[in-house]
Design a protein around this motif. Structure first.
Motif, PDB file in Angstrom:
ATOM      1  N   ALA A   4       2.720 -13.202  87.169  1.00  0.00           N
ATOM      2  CA  ALA A   4       2.006 -13.324  88.228  1.00  0.00           C
ATOM      3  C   ALA A   4       3.319 -13.550  89.419  1.00  0.00           C
ATOM      4  O   ALA A   4       4.351 -14.014  89.283  1.00  0.00           O
ATOM      5  CB  ALA A   4       1.209 -14.335  88.248  1.00  0.00           C
ATOM      6  N   GLU A   5       3.160 -13.050  90.569  1.00  0.00           N
ATOM      7  CA  GLU A   5       3.846 -13.127  91.619  1.00  0.00           C
ATOM      8  C   GLU A   5       3.227 -14.401  92.508  1.00  0.00           C
ATOM      9  O   GLU A   5       2.193 -15.002  92.277  1.00  0.00           O
ATOM     10  CB  GLU A   5       3.498 -11.763  92.735  1.00  0.00           C
ATOM     11  CG  GLU A   5       3.888 -10.739  91.768  1.00  0.00           C
ATOM     12  CD  GLU A   5       3.912  -9.622  93.054  1.00  0.00           C
ATOM     13  OE1 GLU A   5       5.091  -9.212  93.352  1.00  0.00           O
ATOM     14  OE2 GLU A   5       3.002  -8.957  93.062  1.00  0.00           O
ATOM     15  N   GLN A   6       4.212 -14.820  93.503  1.00  0.00           N
ATOM     16  CA  GLN A   6       3.688 -15.981  94.199  1.00  0.00           C
ATOM     17  C   GLN A   6       3.232 -15.290  95.734  1.00  0.00           C
ATOM     18  O   GLN A   6       3.439 -13.954  96.185  1.00  0.00           O
ATOM     19  CB  GLN A   6       5.100 -16.624  94.515  1.00  0.00           C
ATOM     20  CG  GLN A   6       4.710 -17.802  95.521  1.00  0.00           C
ATOM     21  CD  GLN A   6       5.890 -18.686  95.789  1.00  0.00           C
ATOM     22  OE1 GLN A   6       5.460 -19.644  96.419  1.00  0.00           O
ATOM     23  NE2 GLN A   6       7.017 -18.452  95.590  1.00  0.00           N
ATOM     24  N   LEU A   7       2.179 -15.910  96.255  1.00  0.00           N
ATOM     25  CA  LEU A   7       1.474 -15.323  97.259  1.00  0.00           C
ATOM     26  C   LEU A   7       2.481 -16.108  98.523  1.00  0.00           C
ATOM     27  O   LEU A   7       2.872 -17.270  98.520  1.00  0.00           O
ATOM     28  CB  LEU A   7       0.165 -16.049  97.517  1.00  0.00           C
ATOM     29  CG  LEU A   7      -0.919 -15.294  96.507  1.00  0.00           C
ATOM     30  CD1 LEU A   7      -2.061 -15.890  96.611  1.00  0.00           C
ATOM     31  CD2 LEU A   7      -0.839 -13.693  96.536  1.00  0.00           C
ATOM     32  N   ALA A  21       1.084 -10.881  98.342  1.00  0.00           N
ATOM     33  CA  ALA A  21       1.797 -10.989  97.251  1.00  0.00           C
ATOM     34  C   ALA A  21       3.190 -10.492  97.588  1.00  0.00           C
ATOM     35  O   ALA A  21       3.547  -9.517  98.597  1.00  0.00           O
ATOM     36  CB  ALA A  21       1.263 -10.190  96.256  1.00  0.00           C
ATOM     37  N   SER A 106      -1.685 -21.595  94.841  1.00  0.00           N
ATOM     38  CA  SER A 106      -2.071 -19.975  94.859  1.00  0.00           C
ATOM     39  C   SER A 106      -3.485 -19.824  95.212  1.00  0.00           C
ATOM     40  O   SER A 106      -4.035 -19.029  96.229  1.00  0.00           O
ATOM     41  CB  SER A 106      -1.925 -19.337  93.629  1.00  0.00           C
ATOM     42  OG  SER A 106      -0.507 -19.200  93.506  1.00  0.00           O
ATOM     43  N   LEU A 119      -5.424  -8.284  98.176  1.00  0.00           N
ATOM     44  CA  LEU A 119      -4.494  -9.247  97.230  1.00  0.00           C
ATOM     45  C   LEU A 119      -3.946  -8.637  96.229  1.00  0.00           C
ATOM     46  O   LEU A 119      -3.321  -8.832  95.185  1.00  0.00           O
ATOM     47  CB  LEU A 119      -5.050 -10.490  96.631  1.00  0.00           C
ATOM     48  CG  LEU A 119      -5.312 -11.483  97.581  1.00  0.00           C
ATOM     49  CD1 LEU A 119      -6.116 -12.627  97.000  1.00  0.00           C
ATOM     50  CD2 LEU A 119      -3.899 -12.034  98.335  1.00  0.00           C
ATOM     51  N   ALA A 121      -1.575  -6.686  94.067  1.00  0.00           N
ATOM     52  CA  ALA A 121      -0.099  -6.554  94.284  1.00  0.00           C
ATOM     53  C   ALA A 121       0.340  -5.063  93.863  1.00  0.00           C
ATOM     54  O   ALA A 121      -0.447  -4.561  93.200  1.00  0.00           O
ATOM     55  CB  ALA A 121       0.695  -7.450  92.849  1.00  0.00           C
ATOM     56  N   ARG A 131       1.669  -5.800  88.386  1.00  0.00           N
ATOM     57  CA  ARG A 131       2.098  -7.211  89.014  1.00  0.00           C
ATOM     58  C   ARG A 131       0.679  -7.583  89.386  1.00  0.00           C
ATOM     59  O   ARG A 131      -0.435  -6.804  89.931  1.00  0.00           O
ATOM     60  CB  ARG A 131       2.929  -7.156  89.949  1.00  0.00           C
ATOM     61  CG  ARG A 131       4.433  -6.719  89.622  1.00  0.00           C
ATOM     62  CD  ARG A 131       5.214  -6.737  90.796  1.00  0.00           C
ATOM     63  NE  ARG A 131       6.616  -6.384  90.671  1.00  0.00           N
ATOM     64  CZ  ARG A 131       7.380  -6.095  91.547  1.00  0.00           C
ATOM     65  NH1 ARG A 131       7.119  -6.068  92.614  1.00  0.00           N
ATOM     66  NH2 ARG A 131       8.844  -5.879  90.934  1.00  0.00           N
ATOM     67  N   ARG A 132       0.525  -9.113  89.376  1.00  0.00           N
ATOM     68  CA  ARG A 132      -0.636  -9.550  89.814  1.00  0.00           C
ATOM     69  C   ARG A 132      -0.368 -10.619  90.997  1.00  0.00           C
ATOM     70  O   ARG A 132       0.603 -11.152  90.907  1.00  0.00           O
ATOM     71  CB  ARG A 132      -1.299 -10.334  88.638  1.00  0.00           C
ATOM     72  CG  ARG A 132      -1.829  -9.564  87.337  1.00  0.00           C
ATOM     73  CD  ARG A 132      -2.230 -10.493  86.516  1.00  0.00           C
ATOM     74  NE  ARG A 132      -2.335  -9.741  85.118  1.00  0.00           N
ATOM     75  CZ  ARG A 132      -2.499 -10.373  84.003  1.00  0.00           C
ATOM     76  NH1 ARG A 132      -2.712 -11.591  83.841  1.00  0.00           N
ATOM     77  NH2 ARG A 132      -2.188  -9.829  82.989  1.00  0.00           N
ATOM     78  N   PRO A 133      -1.303 -10.802  91.933  1.00  0.00           N
ATOM     79  CA  PRO A 133      -1.033 -11.889  93.043  1.00  0.00           C
ATOM     80  C   PRO A 133      -0.808 -13.167  92.429  1.00  0.00           C
ATOM     81  O   PRO A 133      -0.249 -14.007  93.223  1.00  0.00           O
ATOM     82  CB  PRO A 133      -1.893 -11.484  93.802  1.00  0.00           C
ATOM     83  CG  PRO A 133      -3.068 -11.133  93.178  1.00  0.00           C
ATOM     84  CD  PRO A 133      -2.742 -10.201  91.808  1.00  0.00           C
ATOM     85  N   PHE A 134      -1.572 -13.703  91.376  1.00  0.00           N
ATOM     86  CA  PHE A 134      -1.467 -14.968  90.840  1.00  0.00           C
ATOM     87  C   PHE A 134      -2.004 -14.910  89.452  1.00  0.00           C
ATOM     88  O   PHE A 134      -2.540 -13.832  88.878  1.00  0.00           O
ATOM     89  CB  PHE A 134      -2.060 -15.968  91.503  1.00  0.00           C
ATOM     90  CG  PHE A 134      -3.574 -15.450  92.261  1.00  0.00           C
ATOM     91  CD1 PHE A 134      -4.699 -15.395  91.191  1.00  0.00           C
ATOM     92  CD2 PHE A 134      -3.553 -15.476  93.567  1.00  0.00           C
ATOM     93  CE1 PHE A 134      -5.943 -14.871  91.902  1.00  0.00           C
ATOM     94  CE2 PHE A 134      -4.812 -14.850  94.124  1.00  0.00           C
ATOM     95  CZ  PHE A 134      -5.872 -14.736  93.336  1.00  0.00           C
TER      96      PHE A 134
END
Length: 191
Positions: A4-7, A21, A106, A119, A121, A131-134
């Motif tokens: 997961a990525e950081q927002l 993201a 998040s 959102l 990503a 990739r995911r936003p969280f």
């Protein structure tokens, strides 16, 4: 937060404040985006989390399970499973043993996004996974994952519910306390 990525809360010239993201921000910067990063999810203060965690634990016995859905509109607990507070409890239980703090941060940022499709990503990680936003657990805290009786709300012109463009269903976001009260009041009750 694996996979997961950081927002980030950002303010862009001509766009205003929004949550994106990291990969989306990278793409925008490469395309000449001009703006300022206000804060990342990890920058949100610890005090915010402590307050939320304390509010969740008040009156809840240790080891209590997440509220079951109540179908009787006369029951005082009717609609509670749709609430934002219930979403936080779900998230905490799903993250057991992992970084609950980052997931709650998040979730706090994601709640401010008007359209969750924003959102998404971009791109793939170094293993080829999207990739995911969280984390997926945060989606369970953000979305109610259940069907509502939408007719009373739609008759009143409520814009809270839009069909999902991917599956054709409804992605119902967790509701604030006033929204839960409104839903409870709008559901027809037997005389």
């Amino acid at each position: 937060m694996p996979d997961a990525e950081q927002l980030y809360a950002v303010i862009g010239v001509g766009i205003g404040v929004e949550v994106v993201a990291l990969s989306v921000l990278e793409q925008r910067c490469a395309a000449g985006w001009q703006g300022v990063i206000l804060a990342g999810a990890s920058d949100l203060p610890e005090a915010l989390l402590e307050t939320r965690l304390q509010a969740m634990s008040v009156g809840e016995p240790e080891g209590a399970s997440v509220s079951a859905r109540v179908y009787d509109p006369h029951d005082e607990a009717f609609g509670r499973s749709l609430s934002a507070a219930e979403g936080e409890r779900v998230l905490v239980r799903l993250c057991e043993g992992r970084d609950v703090g980052q997931a709650l941060r998040s979730l706090a940022l994601a709640r401010s996004v008007p359209d969750l499709r924003d959102l998404e990503a971009g791109g793939y990680d170094d293993r080829g996974h999207p990739r995911r936003p969280f984390t997926p657990d945060a989606w369970n805290g953000l979305l109610a994952m259940e069907q509502l009786d939408l007719e009373p709300l739609n008759l009143l012109g409520n814009k809270e519910f839009e069909p999902c463009s991917k599956c054709g269903g409804y992605a119902v976001r967790r509701l604030t306390d006033p929204q839960v009260a409104y839903y409870r009041a709008s559901v027809p009750r037997a005389a």
